[in-house]
Design a protein around this motif. Sequence first.
Motif, PDB file in Angstrom:
ATOM      1  N   ARG A   8      10.862  63.745  29.007  1.00 27.35           N
ATOM      2  CA  ARG A   8       9.636  63.845  28.204  1.00 27.35           C
ATOM      3  C   ARG A   8       8.397  63.429  28.985  1.00 27.35           C
ATOM      4  NH1 ARG A   8       9.581  63.549  22.478  1.00 27.35           N
ATOM      5  NH2 ARG A   8      11.604  63.994  21.588  1.00 27.35           N
ATOM      6  N   CYS A   9       8.572  62.622  30.011  1.00 25.65           N
ATOM      7  CA  CYS A   9       7.425  62.054  30.723  1.00 25.65           C
ATOM      8  C   CYS A   9       6.672  63.136  31.503  1.00 25.65           C
ATOM      9  CB  CYS A   9       7.910  60.961  31.677  1.00 25.65           C
ATOM     10  SG  CYS A   9       6.567  60.202  32.612  1.00 25.65           S
ATOM     11  N   ASP A  10       5.343  63.172  31.294  1.00 22.92           N
ATOM     12  CA  ASP A  10       4.533  64.175  31.988  1.00 22.92           C
ATOM     13  C   ASP A  10       3.758  63.601  33.170  1.00 22.92           C
ATOM     14  OD1 ASP A  10       2.555  62.709  30.760  1.00 22.92           O
ATOM     15  OD2 ASP A  10       2.054  64.249  29.291  1.00 22.92           O
ATOM     16  N   GLY A  11       3.929  62.300  33.411  1.00 18.83           N
ATOM     17  CA  GLY A  11       3.312  61.705  34.588  1.00 18.83           C
ATOM     18  C   GLY A  11       1.811  61.508  34.500  1.00 18.83           C
ATOM     19  N   THR A  12       1.265  61.403  33.304  1.00 20.22           N
ATOM     20  CA  THR A  12      -0.178  61.168  33.181  1.00 20.22           C
ATOM     21  C   THR A  12      -0.556  59.739  33.566  1.00 20.22           C
ATOM     22  OG1 THR A  12       0.087  60.612  30.860  1.00 20.22           O
ATOM     23  CG2 THR A  12      -0.533  62.882  31.366  1.00 20.22           C
ATOM     24  N   GLY A  13       0.389  58.823  33.451  1.00 21.32           N
ATOM     25  CA  GLY A  13       0.156  57.445  33.890  1.00 21.32           C
ATOM     26  C   GLY A  13      -0.619  56.571  32.928  1.00 21.32           C
ATOM     27  N   ILE A  14      -0.851  57.045  31.725  1.00 22.53           N
ATOM     28  CA  ILE A  14      -1.606  56.250  30.741  1.00 22.53           C
ATOM     29  C   ILE A  14      -0.901  54.928  30.452  1.00 22.53           C
ATOM     30  CG2 ILE A  14      -2.345  56.202  28.313  1.00 22.53           C
ATOM     31  CD1 ILE A  14      -2.724  59.308  28.679  1.00 22.53           C
ATOM     32  N   CYS A  15       0.402  54.954  30.439  1.00 17.99           N
ATOM     33  CA  CYS A  15       1.186  53.749  30.127  1.00 17.99           C
ATOM     34  C   CYS A  15       0.845  52.605  31.094  1.00 17.99           C
ATOM     35  CB  CYS A  15       2.673  54.062  30.175  1.00 17.99           C
ATOM     36  SG  CYS A  15       3.188  54.879  31.686  1.00 17.99           S
ATOM     37  N   ALA A  16       0.637  52.918  32.349  1.00 24.68           N
ATOM     38  CA  ALA A  16       0.345  51.871  33.337  1.00 24.68           C
ATOM     39  C   ALA A  16      -1.029  51.253  33.106  1.00 24.68           C
ATOM     40  CB  ALA A  16       0.445  52.439  34.751  1.00 24.68           C
TER      41      ALA A  16
ATOM     42  N   GLY B 273       0.936  54.151  23.020  1.00 17.62           N
ATOM     43  CA  GLY B 273      -0.044  55.022  23.666  1.00 17.62           C
ATOM     44  C   GLY B 273       0.548  56.220  24.381  1.00 17.62           C
ATOM     45  N   CYS B 274       1.849  56.287  24.452  1.00 21.61           N
ATOM     46  CA  CYS B 274       2.492  57.410  25.146  1.00 21.61           C
ATOM     47  C   CYS B 274       2.615  58.592  24.180  1.00 21.61           C
ATOM     48  CB  CYS B 274       3.868  56.993  25.666  1.00 21.61           C
ATOM     49  SG  CYS B 274       4.754  58.379  26.421  1.00 21.61           S
ATOM     50  N   ALA B 275       1.706  59.554  24.346  1.00 18.97           N
ATOM     51  CA  ALA B 275       1.682  60.702  23.430  1.00 18.97           C
ATOM     52  C   ALA B 275       2.934  61.556  23.552  1.00 18.97           C
ATOM     53  CB  ALA B 275       0.443  61.541  23.707  1.00 18.97           C
TER      54      ALA B 275
END
Length: 78
Positions: free
Chosen positions: A20-28, A64-66
């Motif tokens: 599912r992870c798209d690598g946008t990096g918002i989580c970090a 926050g992970c859409a």
Amino acid sequence: MSLMRTSTSTTSELRLDPARCDGTGICAHLAPDVIELDRWGYPLLPKGPLSSQDEAQARRAVKGCAARALFLERRPVD
Ligand code: SF4
């Protein structure tokens, strides 16, 4: 007949569904003390149980992970 209740302590571990992870990096950005990014922008998660302070940040990242790629897994303490 008696019902017996037991209380079990638990810990939380941060988990990722890589499909599912798209690598946008918002989580970090939401959990900078807990999550690092690799060179492609994908999260590197801590191994093992989170401290209560880290768990608070991790919860922010999960919310926050859409893509709903992050989740907290509770485990009983041995
Ligand atoms: S916010 Fe979610 S989808 Fe984006 S990099 Fe983090 S885990 Fe992956």
